[in-house]
Design an enzyme around this catalytic site. Structure first.
Site, PDB file in Angstrom:
ATOM      1  N   ASN A   1      54.028  63.940  34.602  1.00  8.63           N
ATOM      2  CA  ASN A   1      53.786  62.996  34.309  1.00  8.63           C
ATOM      3  C   ASN A   1      52.596  61.708  34.249  1.00  8.63           C
ATOM      4  O   ASN A   1      52.744  61.484  35.710  1.00  8.63           O
ATOM      5  CB  ASN A   1      54.178  61.986  33.638  1.00  8.63           C
ATOM      6  CG  ASN A   1      55.306  61.842  34.799  1.00  8.63           C
ATOM      7  OD1 ASN A   1      55.378  61.892  35.746  1.00  8.63           O
ATOM      8  ND2 ASN A   1      56.414  60.411  34.885  1.00  8.63           N
TER       9      ASN A   1
ATOM     10  N   GLU B   1      51.046  58.904  33.041  1.00  2.00           N
ATOM     11  CA  GLU B   1      51.664  56.440  32.471  1.00  2.00           C
ATOM     12  C   GLU B   1      50.327  56.093  31.722  1.00  2.00           C
ATOM     13  O   GLU B   1      48.902  56.425  32.554  1.00  2.00           O
ATOM     14  CB  GLU B   1      52.604  56.137  32.838  1.00  2.00           C
ATOM     15  CG  GLU B   1      53.705  57.315  32.857  1.00  2.00           C
ATOM     16  CD  GLU B   1      54.946  56.211  33.228  1.00  2.00           C
ATOM     17  OE1 GLU B   1      54.763  55.064  34.020  1.00  2.00           O
ATOM     18  OE2 GLU B   1      56.006  56.742  33.543  1.00  2.00           O
TER      19      GLU B   1
ATOM     20  N   CYS C   1      62.216  66.493  27.394  1.00  4.70           N
ATOM     21  CA  CYS C   1      62.350  66.046  26.435  1.00  4.70           C
ATOM     22  C   CYS C   1      62.891  66.670  24.625  1.00  4.70           C
ATOM     23  O   CYS C   1      62.186  67.084  25.213  1.00  4.70           O
ATOM     24  CB  CYS C   1      61.273  64.865  26.079  1.00  4.70           C
ATOM     25  SG  CYS C   1      59.608  64.359  25.919  1.00  4.70           S
TER      26      CYS C   1
ATOM     27  N   CYS D   1      58.443  68.149  24.570  1.00  7.26           N
ATOM     28  CA  CYS D   1      58.219  68.642  24.953  1.00  7.26           C
ATOM     29  C   CYS D   1      59.170  70.102  24.877  1.00  7.26           C
ATOM     30  O   CYS D   1      58.293  71.143  24.761  1.00  7.26           O
ATOM     31  CB  CYS D   1      58.765  68.235  26.448  1.00  7.26           C
ATOM     32  SG  CYS D   1      57.375  67.052  27.371  1.00  7.26           S
TER      33      CYS D   1
ATOM     34  N   CYS E   1      54.573  63.208  29.014  1.00 10.93           N
ATOM     35  CA  CYS E   1      54.955  64.184  30.439  1.00 10.93           C
ATOM     36  C   CYS E   1      55.060  65.305  30.919  1.00 10.93           C
ATOM     37  O   CYS E   1      54.078  65.762  30.290  1.00 10.93           O
ATOM     38  CB  CYS E   1      56.987  64.825  29.418  1.00 10.93           C
ATOM     39  SG  CYS E   1      57.496  63.276  28.565  1.00 10.93           S
TER      40      CYS E   1
ATOM     41  N   GLU F   1      55.686  68.010  31.299  1.00 15.06           N
ATOM     42  CA  GLU F   1      55.652  69.249  30.818  1.00 15.06           C
ATOM     43  C   GLU F   1      54.960  69.753  29.560  1.00 15.06           C
ATOM     44  O   GLU F   1      54.260  70.455  30.106  1.00 15.06           O
ATOM     45  CB  GLU F   1      57.535  69.236  30.146  1.00 15.06           C
ATOM     46  CG  GLU F   1      58.494  69.496  30.836  1.00 15.06           C
ATOM     47  CD  GLU F   1      58.952  68.254  31.226  1.00 15.06           C
ATOM     48  OE1 GLU F   1      58.088  67.014  31.087  1.00 15.06           O
ATOM     49  OE2 GLU F   1      59.804  68.142  31.281  1.00 15.06           O
TER      50      GLU F   1
END
Ligand code: THU
Length: 147
Positions: free
Chosen positions: A57, A59, A101, A104, A68, A70
């Site tokens: 990930n 940010e 999530c 993803c 993310c 993934e």
């Protein structure tokens, strides 16, 4: 609800689940997550690629732009010339399955809705498939007929 399964096929030609999880742990160590403090690593096994592809990930100070692990992995796969992910290992908090999530799940389903997913669970691992976690992705008509 138990979303993990003992009967998911894991071909002998693949790295073992533990090897793929180890790769995801290495990817997690590269995470850029200063805002959430929640590093995540993903290791993607891609058809035609020898080595698992690592991603994490990333940010941003504009929080909503964060991506993310993934989705980073899927983007890296395409950039490297891969098209079909076969399996992914995802690692977040040690020993806790880090389920992807919803965004993803949809993003990965684009490339293989049936891909295998492996997670840390306690001292071991747990396996499922994207189809189990996300049985009805959005797919365009042409994608449905291509399957
Ligand atoms: N995150 C992932 O990278 N993958 C997941 O499966 C769940 C959440 C990231 C997004 C954000 O950077 C941090 O974890 C906390 O939500």
């Amino acid at each position: 609800m138990n979303i993990f399964r003992d009967d998911v096929q894991w071909p002998e030609t693949w790295p073992t689940r533990e090897e793929l999880l180890d790769a995801a742990r290495r990817a997690r160590a590269r995470s850029y997550s200063p805002y959430s403090g929640f590093p995540v690593g993903a290791a993607l096994l891609v058809e035609g690629m020898e080595e698992p592809l690592l991603a994490c990930n990333v940010e941003n100070g504009s929080y909503g732009l964060s991506i993310c692990a993934e989705r980073s992995a899927a983007v890296a796969m395409i950039a490297r010339g891969g098209r079909r992910p076969l399996a992914v290992a995802i690692v977040g908090e040690p020993g806790e399955p880090c389920l992807p999530c919803g965004a993803c799940r949809q993003f990965l389903a684009e490339f293989n809705p049936g891909m295998v997913m492996v997670f840390e669970k306690g001292d071991g691992h747990a396996t499922t498939t994207l189809a189990d976690l996300f049985p009805a992705p959005f797919l365009l008509e042409e994608q449905k007929t291509a399957e």
